[in-house]
Design an enzyme around this catalytic site. Structure first.
Site, PDB file in Angstrom:
ATOM      1  N   VAL A 162      -5.317   0.364  11.199  1.00 38.84           N
ATOM      2  CA  VAL A 162      -4.366   0.784  10.166  1.00 38.84           C
ATOM      3  C   VAL A 162      -5.053   1.051   8.826  1.00 38.84           C
ATOM      4  CG1 VAL A 162      -2.471  -0.437  11.268  1.00 38.84           C
ATOM      5  CG2 VAL A 162      -3.841  -1.602   9.530  1.00 38.84           C
ATOM      6  N   GLU A 163      -4.351   1.766   7.949  1.00 39.05           N
ATOM      7  CA  GLU A 163      -4.797   2.101   6.595  1.00 39.05           C
ATOM      8  C   GLU A 163      -6.173   2.776   6.590  1.00 39.05           C
ATOM      9  OE1 GLU A 163      -4.180  -0.930   3.690  1.00 39.05           O
ATOM     10  OE2 GLU A 163      -2.120  -1.278   4.292  1.00 39.05           O
ATOM     11  N   GLY A 164      -6.362   3.673   7.524  1.00 37.08           N
ATOM     12  CA  GLY A 164      -7.623   4.393   7.653  1.00 37.08           C
ATOM     13  C   GLY A 164      -8.457   3.793   8.760  1.00 37.08           C
ATOM     14  N   SER A 218       0.835  -1.204   0.000  1.00 34.05           N
ATOM     15  CA  SER A 218       0.000   0.000   0.000  1.00 34.05           C
ATOM     16  C   SER A 218       0.867   1.250   0.000  1.00 34.05           C
ATOM     17  CB  SER A 218      -0.959  -0.013   1.198  1.00 34.05           C
ATOM     18  OG  SER A 218      -0.252  -0.168   2.411  1.00 34.05           O
TER      19      SER A 218
END
Length: 593
Positions: free
Chosen positions: A295-297, A5
Site C-alpha cells: 500500500v501507499e506506493g 494519508s
C-alpha cells in the site's frame, strides 16, 4: 492509515472549501462519518494516465434545481474502509466535451467527495486480504451525478487531483506505515528477547547460541534504525515540510525492515510461532507483511522509480535550472549554469578521491569521539554519491529513467545515508547514552556497508565501460573496506534484548508492555522476570553437577543444595516458562455418525 494519508479529511484540510470543511470534518473526527478514498482501478494503479474512471461535465437536477456537475462512471478495488464507508473520496478523469466550462476537452484528474448512499453508487462487498481483520473492498458507480460543489476544493480544483494526492501522500506515507513498522519491530524485539532467554535447549537459553544471536542482532539493530528514521521524518512533518523523497525512503526501507525483523522473529520462535491460536502473537503480523509492502506506493515501484527518480531532480543544485534555461531559450543562463555544474562536479570528484584514500579521515565531523568516524564516512559517501549520480545523469540522460535496476541502487545509497544520519542525530539528541552505543554502532556500520555496496553495484553495472573504470578510480581507489557489524557486536546487541532494565525499557518505549501472567504477551515478561531471578540458583546447581526438575526438587532441599524459598521460586519459574512456550491445540472435526 487512510485518514492520515489519502483520506478525505486530509484532502479537505488542505484543499477543501469552507463549506466542505464545516460539513464533514466534525463528523469525520467523531466517527459519525467513515471515510474511504477510491483511487486504484482494475487496469490502473500507479499509472494515472491509464485511469478509466471518467466524469463528464453536464447539467442535471439536484434538490429541485438544475446545477452544473459531473456524470461519473467508475470501478475501483483495494479500497480500505470501502465496505463500511459513509463518504467516498473518488479520483476520476474529468472531461468537458460540450465545453460547458471552457475550451478544453480534457480537464485532468480530479477528486470528489460522494456520500455512499448517492444513487448509482455500489458499495459493500469485501476483499479478503491475507486473513487480516480490516475492511477493504471494491466499489463502483454507474452514471452518478456529482454536483460541482462536491468536488474537493470546488470548481477551481478541477484537474488538480493528481497533485493533491501526491502532496498528501508525501506527508501521510511518512506517518502511519513507519509507525506500523516500528511498532512491529519493537514487539518482535520484546517477544523474541524474552522468548530467547526463557526457552532452553541443552540446558542453555537459546539466546546464548550464536546462530540465534545473529538473528536477534538484526532484530534489535534494525528496530533502532527504523525508530530513529521515523522520529527524524516526523520532526520535518511537524514543521510543515512535505518531503516527498524522504517519505518515500521511510516507506520503503522501514516496511522492508519490518519484513526482515518479523521473519527473523519467526525463525527464532520456530514451532511456537507457526501454530495458530489465541496464544500466538506473531503469526498474524507475519501473514500481513505484504499489506504494508504493497500500500501507499508498492515497494518495487518506490525503490526503482520514485526515490531516485524524484530525488535526482529535486535535490540537484543545477539540473532544474538548466532545464528551465533550455525551455526559455536562455543560452547565456544555460552556459553559466553548465560552467557552475562542471565546477561542482570537479570539486566533488576531488572530495570523493581524497576522502576515499584517507578512509574519510580528511572529512570534518561535527562531533568528536567514537561517533566521529561515522560522520566522516557519511561525508565521504555523500561526495561519492554526488559524483556517481551526476555522471549517470550526464551520460545516460533520459535513458536513466528506464534503468530501473541502477535507479534502485541509487535509492539504496541515498536511503541508507539518510537512515545513518537519522541514527546519529537521535543518539546525539538523546544525550549520547553509553548504553545505546552498541545499537548506534551496529546501525551505522550496517547502513554504511549498504551504501558502499549500492555504489559498487551502480559502478559495476554502469553501461559504459570507460566511465565504469573512471568511477571506480574516483569512488573506490583503494577498494571496498567497510564490513558489516562484527560477531562481537552482534552478540552484545543480542544480549541487550534479553536483559531487563532501563536500556530494554527505552528500546521498547511506545508499545503495550504488560507483565500480567495471564496476558498473551505479559506471560513472556512474567516468565523473563522469574527466569532472571532463578538463573543464579540454577548455575549454582549446575556447578554442583545437578540439574533441577520438579521431581528432584525436594531431594535437593534435603541435601542442602536448595532452600524452600528457592525451590518455590524454581517451581514458579518452570510453570511460567511452560505457559510462555506452550502452543494452542484444538479437537479434531466432528466424527460422522
Amino acid at each position: 492509515m487512510v485518514p492520515n494519508s489519502l483520506g478525505p479529511a486530509e484532502l479537505l484540510l488542505s484543499y477543501g472549501t469552507h463549506a466542505q470543511k464545516e460539513q464533514y470534518l466534525p463528523k469525520l473526527a467523531t466517527g459519525e462519518e467513515i471515510p474511504c478514498f477510491a483511487l486504484t482501478s482494475p487496469v490502473a494503479g500507479s499509472d494515472a494516465g491509464a485511469m478509466t474512471d471518467t466524469g463528464v461535465v453536464c447539467k442535471s437536477k439536484y434538490k429541485g434545481k438544475e446545477v452544473l456537475g459531473f456524470r461519473i462512471n467508475w470501478e475501483k478495488r483495494y479500497i480500505t474502509l470501502g465496505p463500511v464507508a459513509t463518504v467516498l473520496g473518488l479520483a476520476f478523469h474529468a472531461y468537458d466535451p460540450d465545453h460547458l466550462l471552457g475550451d478544453q476537452d480534457d480537464l485532468g484528474i480530479s477528486c470528489a467527495l460522494i456520500p455512499t448512499k448517492t444513487k448509482g453508487v455500489k458499495i459493500g462487498r469485501r476483499h479478503y486480504p491475507l486473513n487480516a481483520a480490516f475492511m477493504n473492498g471494491p466499489n463502483s458507480g454507474k452514471d452518478v451525478f456529482v454536483p460541482m460543489d462536491w468536488l474537493i476544493g470546488g470548481q477551481e480544483y478541477i484537474g488538480q487531483g493528481w497533485r493533491m494526492l501526491v502532496e498528501r501522500l508525501a506527508v501521510g506515507r511518512g506517518i502511519s506505515l513507519p509507525a506500523l513498522s516500528v511498532g512491529a519491530g519493537k514487539r518482535i524485539s520484546q517477544a523474541t528477547g524474552a522468548y530467547a532467554r526463557v526457552r532452553k535447549q541443552f540446558h542453555l537459553p537459546i539466546g546464548r547460541f550464536e546462530g540465534v544471536q545473529e538473528a536477534m542482532a538484526r532484530i534489535g539493530g534494525l528496530t533502532y534504525m527504523m525508530d530513529s528514521t521515523r522520529l527524524l521524518t516526523l520532526s520535518m512533518l511537524d514543521q510543515g515540510e512535505r518531503p516527498a523523497v524522504i517519505t518515500a525512503i521511510v516507506k520503503y526501507y522501514l516496511t522492508e525492515g519490518m519484513r526482515q525483523v518479523i521473519n527473523d522473529g519467526m525463525d527464532v520462535h520456530g514451532g511456537r510461532a507457526i501454530c495458530m491460536g489465541p496464544s500466538n502473537y506473531l503469526a498474524r503480523m507475519y501473514q500481513t507483511i505484504p499489506v504494508g509492502i504493497t500500500v501507499e506506493g508498492a515497494n518495487i515501484l518506490t525503490r526503482s522509480m520514485i526515490i531516485f527518480g524524484q530525488g535526482s531532480m529535486r535535490c540537484h543544485p543545477f539540473i532544474q535550472q538548466e532545464m528551465q534555461a533550455l525551455q526559455s531559450d536562455d543560452v547565456h543562463a544555460f552556459d553559466a549554469l553548465i560552467l557552475q555544474h562542471t565546477e561542482h562536479l570537479i570539486r566533488n570528484i576531488a572530495r570523493s578521491v581524497l576522502f576515499s584514500v584517507s578512509g574519510g579521515r580528511l572529512a570534518t565531523s561535527p562531533v568528536s569521539g567514537d561517533m566521529a568516524r561515522y560522520y566522516q564516512q557519511l561525508a565521504r559517501f555523500s561526495a561519492a554519491f554526488a559524483v556517481v549520480s551526476d555522471v549517470a545523469l550526464m551520460v545516460l540522460g533520459g535513458k536513466l529513467k528506464r534503468k530501473e535496476m541502477l535507479s534502485g541502487r541509487f535509492a539504496d545509497a541515498l536511503g541508507y545515508m539518510y537512515i545513518c544520519s537519522a541514527t546519529l542525530k537521535r543518539f546525539k539528541d538523546d544525550g549520547q547514552p553509553e548504553a545505546d552505543k552498541v545499537k548506534v554502532e551496529w546501525a551505522c556500520q550496517q547502513a554504511l556497508y549498504e551504501v558502499q555496496e549500492a555504489l559498487h553495484g551502480i559502478i559495476r553495472h554502469f553501461p559504459v565501460r570507460l566511465i565504469r573504470w573512471k568511477l571506480y578510480a574516483w569512488v573506490f581507489p583503494l577498494g571496498r573496506r567497510l564490513q558489516q557489524p562484527s560477531d562481537v557486536l552482534n552478540q552484545k546487541l543480542a544480549l541487550q534484548l534479553q536483559e531487563l532494565g532501563d536500556t530494554r525499557k527505552a528500546w521498547l518505549d511506545g508499545i503495550y508492555l504488560p507483565d500480567d501472567a495471564n496476558d498473551v504477551v505479559g506471560c513472556l515478561e512474567h516468565a523473563l522476570q522469574l527466569t532472571l531471578k532463578t538463573e543464579p540458583v540454577e548455575q549454582r546447581l549446575r556447578d554442583s553437577g545437578v540439574v533441577f526438575s520438579q521431581e528432584n526438587g525436594q531431594d535437593l532441599c534435603e541435601q542442602g543444595l536448595l532452600n524452600k524459598n528457592e525451590l518455590k521460586l524454581l517451581i514458579q519459574a518452570e510453570k511460567a516458562i511452560r505457559k510462555a512456550i506452550d502452543v494452542d491445540d484444538f479437537p479434531q472435526g466432528r466424527k460422522r455418525k
